[in-house]
Scaffold this motif. Sequence first.
Motif, short mmCIF file in Angstrom:
data_model
loop_
_atom_site.label_atom_id
_atom_site.label_comp_id
_atom_site.label_asym_id
_atom_site.label_seq_id
_atom_site.Cartn_x
_atom_site.Cartn_y
_atom_site.Cartn_z
N MET A 167 1.13 -1.45 0.15
CA MET A 167 0.35 -0.10 -0.23
C MET A 167 1.25 1.18 -0.38
O MET A 167 1.92 1.43 0.76
CB MET A 167 -0.48 0.45 1.02
CG MET A 167 -1.84 1.43 1.25
SD MET A 167 -2.94 0.86 2.36
CE MET A 167 -4.94 0.55 1.46
N MET A 168 0.31 2.35 -0.90
CA MET A 168 1.62 3.76 -1.36
C MET A 168 0.46 4.42 -0.32
O MET A 168 -0.32 4.88 -1.04
CB MET A 168 1.51 3.69 -1.94
CG MET A 168 2.55 2.69 -2.46
SD MET A 168 3.06 3.35 -4.56
CE MET A 168 2.18 3.59 -5.29
N LEU A 169 0.65 4.87 0.16
CA LEU A 169 0.11 5.80 1.42
C LEU A 169 0.11 8.02 1.32
O LEU A 169 1.94 7.78 1.35
CB LEU A 169 0.00 5.75 3.19
CG LEU A 169 -0.08 4.13 3.59
CD1 LEU A 169 0.20 3.55 4.82
CD2 LEU A 169 -1.54 4.01 2.76
N SER B 223 3.90 17.02 -5.12
CA SER B 223 4.44 18.08 -4.99
C SER B 223 5.70 17.43 -3.83
O SER B 223 5.56 17.09 -3.28
CB SER B 223 2.95 19.29 -4.61
OG SER B 223 2.95 18.88 -3.20
N GLU B 224 5.73 19.68 -4.24
CA GLU B 224 7.17 19.21 -2.10
C GLU B 224 6.03 19.20 -0.69
O GLU B 224 6.81 18.99 -0.26
CB GLU B 224 7.31 20.78 -2.72
CG GLU B 224 7.05 21.70 -2.28
CD GLU B 224 6.35 21.92 -3.66
OE1 GLU B 224 5.39 23.62 -3.47
OE2 GLU B 224 6.47 21.36 -4.60
N ASN B 225 5.08 19.15 -1.13
CA ASN B 225 4.22 19.31 0.70
C ASN B 225 4.06 17.49 0.57
O ASN B 225 2.78 17.42 1.40
CB ASN B 225 3.60 20.33 0.94
CG ASN B 225 2.24 19.75 -0.25
OD1 ASN B 225 2.43 19.61 -1.26
ND2 ASN B 225 1.03 20.30 0.79
N GLU B 226 3.89 16.91 -0.02
CA GLU B 226 3.48 15.34 -0.72
C GLU B 226 4.61 14.23 -0.14
O GLU B 226 5.86 14.69 -0.06
CB GLU B 226 3.09 14.84 -1.42
CG GLU B 226 1.50 15.94 -1.55
CD GLU B 226 0.70 15.77 -3.04
OE1 GLU B 226 -0.28 15.75 -2.74
OE2 GLU B 226 1.67 16.41 -4.06
N ILE B 227 4.43 13.51 1.22
CA ILE B 227 5.16 12.02 1.20
C ILE B 227 4.62 11.09 0.75
O ILE B 227 2.50 10.74 1.18
CB ILE B 227 5.27 12.69 2.85
CG1 ILE B 227 6.29 13.70 3.00
CG2 ILE B 227 6.24 11.43 2.98
CD1 ILE B 227 6.10 13.66 4.58
N ILE B 228 5.06 9.72 0.17
CA ILE B 228 4.08 8.64 0.36
C ILE B 228 5.03 7.68 0.69
O ILE B 228 6.18 7.24 1.23
CB ILE B 228 4.14 7.96 -1.30
CG1 ILE B 228 3.80 9.38 -2.04
CG2 ILE B 228 3.90 6.19 -1.22
CD1 ILE B 228 3.81 9.37 -3.31
N GLU B 229 4.21 6.87 1.89
CA GLU B 229 4.80 5.85 2.67
C GLU B 229 4.47 4.52 2.09
O GLU B 229 3.29 4.44 2.09
CB GLU B 229 4.07 6.18 4.30
CG GLU B 229 4.83 4.69 5.59
CD GLU B 229 4.32 5.16 6.50
OE1 GLU B 229 3.21 4.17 7.03
OE2 GLU B 229 3.40 6.24 7.12
N ILE B 230 5.32 3.25 1.51
CA ILE B 230 5.50 2.65 1.58
C ILE B 230 5.18 1.11 2.62
O ILE B 230 5.82 1.15 3.48
CB ILE B 230 5.90 1.96 0.14
CG1 ILE B 230 6.17 3.09 -0.30
CG2 ILE B 230 5.92 0.39 0.48
CD1 ILE B 230 7.45 3.20 -1.63
#
Length: 137
Positions: A4-6, A102-109
């Motif tokens: 899951m990529m959050l 964008s620069e204000n987003e993170i993806i947790e895997i």
Amino acid sequence: MRFMMLMIPLGYETAPPDVQLEPERMSAMMRYNEALRDAGVLITLDGLHPPSMGARVSFATGKPVVTDGPFAETKEVLGGYWMIEVNSREEAIAWAKKCPASENEIIEIRQVHEMSDFPEEVQKAAAGFEKLQKVGR
């Protein structure tokens, strides 16, 4: 392996209920979603309304307590997710790196537990789990 990529958009915790998406960003994200689908790795995906539209049910007192959003103590919240099936953690990371975030987003895997990951006694206790996964499909 399923992962899951959050998507964690920083600042989304204070977004108003009527938050609007930018069409250009949506178009870029759709191209990414289509690339996941075309590669045969996409299982499902969804975006989530902001926390101001949500609720939390906590059990700290031993009884369910409902708190309506937004949630003051929250630092990061989910904005959406993708469920993908790939051969390795590295492949999941490679897909996350292709996201037009964008620069204000993170993806947790996060790797999804497969029933085969658990000891036999846990698998027995979870008998019928696979049938629950197929509800609504």
